[in-house]
Design a protein around this motif. Structure first.
Motif, short mmCIF file in Angstrom:
data_model
loop_
_atom_site.label_atom_id
_atom_site.label_comp_id
_atom_site.label_asym_id
_atom_site.label_seq_id
_atom_site.Cartn_x
_atom_site.Cartn_y
_atom_site.Cartn_z
N SER A 114 0.87 -1.19 -0.11
CA SER A 114 -0.15 -0.14 0.02
C SER A 114 0.82 1.33 -0.13
CB SER A 114 -1.04 -0.04 1.03
OG SER A 114 -0.32 -0.14 2.21
N GLY B 67 1.23 1.72 -3.44
CA GLY B 67 0.09 2.17 -3.58
C GLY B 67 0.06 3.70 -3.91
N MET C 2 2.11 5.21 -6.64
CA MET C 2 1.54 5.00 -7.81
C MET C 2 0.30 5.96 -8.08
SD MET C 2 3.35 2.81 -9.56
CE MET C 2 2.33 2.55 -10.83
N PRO D 189 -0.12 -3.19 -7.14
CA PRO D 189 -0.42 -2.20 -5.81
C PRO D 189 -1.56 -2.67 -5.12
CG PRO D 189 -0.59 -0.88 -7.95
CD PRO D 189 -0.14 -2.36 -8.26
N GLN D 190 -1.24 -2.85 -3.76
CA GLN D 190 -2.52 -2.93 -2.92
C GLN D 190 -3.31 -4.40 -3.13
OE1 GLN D 190 -3.63 1.69 -2.82
NE2 GLN D 190 -5.31 0.34 -2.26
N ASP D 191 -2.77 -5.32 -4.16
CA ASP D 191 -3.23 -6.69 -4.29
C ASP D 191 -4.50 -6.27 -5.33
OD1 ASP D 191 -3.60 -9.22 -4.32
OD2 ASP D 191 -4.98 -9.33 -2.63
N LEU D 192 -4.37 -5.26 -5.95
CA LEU D 192 -5.69 -4.87 -6.69
C LEU D 192 -6.25 -5.75 -7.63
CD1 LEU D 192 -5.22 -0.82 -6.92
CD2 LEU D 192 -6.85 -2.13 -5.50
N LEU E 87 -7.57 -12.41 2.79
CA LEU E 87 -6.10 -11.75 2.33
C LEU E 87 -5.47 -11.58 3.76
CD1 LEU E 87 -7.12 -8.81 0.01
CD2 LEU E 87 -5.56 -10.66 -0.34
N GLN F 239 -4.60 8.52 1.79
CA GLN F 239 -3.61 8.61 0.93
C GLN F 239 -2.98 6.88 0.67
OE1 GLN F 239 -3.34 10.99 -0.80
NE2 GLN F 239 -4.32 12.55 0.32
N GLU F 240 -3.08 6.38 1.64
CA GLU F 240 -2.61 4.93 1.46
C GLU F 240 -3.36 3.93 0.77
OE1 GLU F 240 -1.00 2.66 4.95
OE2 GLU F 240 0.41 4.29 5.27
N ASN F 241 -4.67 4.01 1.00
CA ASN F 241 -5.66 2.89 0.54
C ASN F 241 -6.48 3.41 -0.56
OD1 ASN F 241 -5.26 0.69 2.54
ND2 ASN F 241 -5.74 2.43 3.90
N ILE G 98 -4.74 6.24 -4.93
CA ILE G 98 -4.35 5.58 -6.02
C ILE G 98 -5.31 5.56 -7.25
CG2 ILE G 98 -4.84 3.28 -5.36
CD1 ILE G 98 -2.47 2.12 -7.08
N LEU H 174 -11.77 -0.72 -3.95
CA LEU H 174 -12.63 -1.49 -4.97
C LEU H 174 -12.33 -3.02 -5.23
CD1 LEU H 174 -15.00 -1.27 -7.11
CD2 LEU H 174 -13.05 -0.82 -8.71
N GLN I 226 -12.46 -5.22 -2.70
CA GLN I 226 -11.81 -5.97 -1.62
C GLN I 226 -12.72 -5.45 -0.51
OE1 GLN I 226 -7.50 -5.50 -1.02
NE2 GLN I 226 -7.40 -5.04 -3.18
#
Lengths: 221, 341
Positions: free
Chosen positions: A7, A10, A13, A185-188, B17, B199-201, B204, B252, B254
């Motif tokens: 993350s 992420g 990105m 990124p983030q396991d998307l 996960l 910002q982390e999650n 993007i 999205l 998850q």
């Protein structure tokens, strides 16, 4: 732990969607052409790659987003993306050469995807459904909600998948499903691929291989 | 695994996960059989709405089919009404994920079997069309299509058809209705923590500044705040509703993967940002906040002062792209001549 690192990346990105280059290092297409001499054997002089039905397909690089290409090459070098064939060639490139080949390939006109022509109508229809609407009964989010309208890509984070070779698309989805590719990124991407059946993977790979990968290619067809 | 409150979440992703259990989940349906779920014991109404494939295979009148198809198209591409009924960057399906069918993403068929009913937000009895009109005026920062118009009829036909087979006025609670929030976390929601977690999650896709992302002019990621987002009167500006939406649907793909703390922090952060004015605004944010406090704004941050910069939320007359156009349904009097109980 792994999650955390992803993350963080992420975040990087995310910025790159706006500024167009988190891994920013100016690339030069002309120098890139020279550095790409060893790549032609597989990715071809026009960057079209090759669909190899019963073997390892070589992805089309022509017209992919430059920052995306650079990220992949860095990931191969760092061992975050694993592939025995590719790692040798990625290791030959320094940071500047990575920026250069990325620039070089990103400027090439898109070439058609192969490997989808033999799919029957039902398989293509399933592929189109997954691409455009997803299958929410299995919580498979539509591909276009990340890869953009027509699967043509969004910024540098979400690569274009339309007009890519079916053999390559299915290999990547299978790799995510089996956790042998996890550099997203983030396991998307992984979260989605894990919910797909083998038939779903075949279907969507065939569909995207038959679709135009850019608006220019769309009008040319 | 016992930390997962909802067994469905395990099948979906979040927990698998977090716990690193690589179970294969593609065979599982989000509408899993009732008897497979302990919550069947809770005696809820579980309904799996038909899909668009079911529509094509059904033998209803072809004219009805095409109207439902149009309703589905309007629901998932509401941007086709941009400038007429929609004045922000959203589709109905930006908040009602999975074409309005998915549990815990406020599946819209629930309205079709529970309305007409009294609605606290506007203090009178609403039918399905009026409920849809509400999401246009607030969530789409727009102006609803007229009652009985082609668009309104098509949308309500789509809602009603999704409810096919579900009982009218059910005597049990509806499984997956609304956006249920996770339990309130240990620490009170915090702006700075929320910003970091956002910002982390989320950045993007939704961007650092919350403006979302359009690619070649086409919708990709909707804006959670700012001029292109829903206005201050939309249900999702209530902090708990935002927390529920986020927890159940984001990032999205998850669902239910964030901790309750992150969820509430992010919800607090997003609902502390500016967005177009509430169409019920009377020129004074404090008065408007007070007037609609009991029925709505007591759960939002509208009219409150943001701690870090002393900004009063909603203290402006920016109505977004729709400018000074007034949605005709807001404040429309109903049933004035009926004798009270």
């Amino acid at each position: 732990m792994n999650q955390k690192c992803l993350s963080r990346f992420g975040l990087l990105m995310g910025i790159s969607l706006v500024t167009g280059g988190a891994l920013a290092q100016q690339g030069d297409a002309e120098r890139g052409q020279a550095a790409a001499a060893t790549c032609i054997a597989c990715h071809q002089a026009d960057g079209s790659g090759m669909n190899v039905p019963n073997g390892e397909s070589w992805p089309r690089l022509a017209g992919l987003n430059g920052d995306y290409i650079a990220k992949q090459l860095h990931d191969f070098k760092a061992g975050q993306r694993q592939n025995a064939t590719m790692v040798t060639f990625a290791n030959m490139l320094d940071d500047q050469q990575i920026a250069d080949v990325a620039e070089y390939y990103s400027q090439m006109p898109l070439t058609p995807g192969n490997g989808g022509d033999e799919a029957d109508e039902a398989l293509l229809a399933r592929g189109q459904q997954l691409a455009e609407r997803g299958d929410w009964n299995a919580y498979i989010v539509s591909c276009q909600s990340c890869h953009g309208p027509g699967g043509m890509g969004v910024g540098s984070t979400f690569p274009g998948v339309a007009s890519q070779h079916a053999g390559y698309i299915s290999a990547q989805l299978t790799a995510w499903k089996n956790e042998t590719r996890s550099n997203d990124p983030q396991d998307l991407m992984g979260a989605i691929a894990k919910r797909m059946s083998d038939n779903d993977i075949q279907a969507v790979s065939a569909w995207y291989a038959t679709q135009p990968g850019s608006e220019a290619q769309e009008t040319a067809q | 695994m016992t930390t997962c409150r909802r067994p469905l979440a395990i099948a979906l992703t979040g927990c698998s996960l977090a716990f690193g259990v690589g179970i294969s989940v593609y065979a599982t349906s989000v509408f899993a059989q009732q008897e497979e779920r302990p919550d069947a014991a809770l005696n809820m109404l579980v309904h799996e709405p038909p899909s668009m494939e079911d529509l094509e295979n059904s033998d209803i009148h072809p004219e009805l089919k095409s109207v439902i198809r149009y309703g589905h198209d309007l629901f998932t591409n509401t941007q086709q009404l941009r400038g007429e009924n929609v004045f922000n960057d959203m589709n109905c399906s930006s908040c009602h994920l999975g074409e309005g069918r998915v549990p815990f993403s406020a599946p819209v068929w629930a309205a079709a079997i529970t309305l007409p009913d009294f609605r606290g937000k506007n203090q009178h009895v609403n039918n399905l069309e009026e409920r849809i009109a509400g999401c246009f005026a607030y969530s789409m920062n727009g102006v609803p299509p007229a009652y009985g118009s082609d668009e309104m009829l098509a949308l309500s036909a789509y809602h009603q058809w999704l409810a096919t087979g579900a009982p009218m006025y059910p005597d049990k609670p509806i499984y997956g209705r609304g956006f249920p929030a996770p339990d309130e976390p240990e620490q009170a929601p915090d702006y700075a923590r929320g910003e970091t977690a956002y910002q982390e999650n989320c950045a993007i896709c939704h961007q650092q500044d919350g403006s979302g992302h359009y690619e070649n002019g086409e919708y990709v990621f909707p804006p959670p705040w700012g001029d292109g987002s829903n206005n201050w009167g939309a249900g999702i500006v209530r902090v708990d509703t935002m927390a529920g939406f986020i927890y159940q649907n984001m990032p999205l793909g998850q669902p239910r993967s964030l901790s309750a703390q992150d969820t509430w922090d992010i919800a607090y952060y997003i609902t502390s940002q500016e967005r177009p004015q509430d169409p019920r605004y009377n020129g004074d944010v404090a008065e408007t906040a007070e007037q609609f406090g009991p029925t709505f704004h007591k759960r939002s941050l509208y009219g409150q002062t943001r701690e870090h910069d002393d900004h009063v939320l909603g203290d402006h007359d920016n109505f977004g792209e729709k400018g000074d156009i007034k949605p005709w349904n807001v404040g429309m009097p109903r049933f004035e001549n009926l004798p009270g109980e």
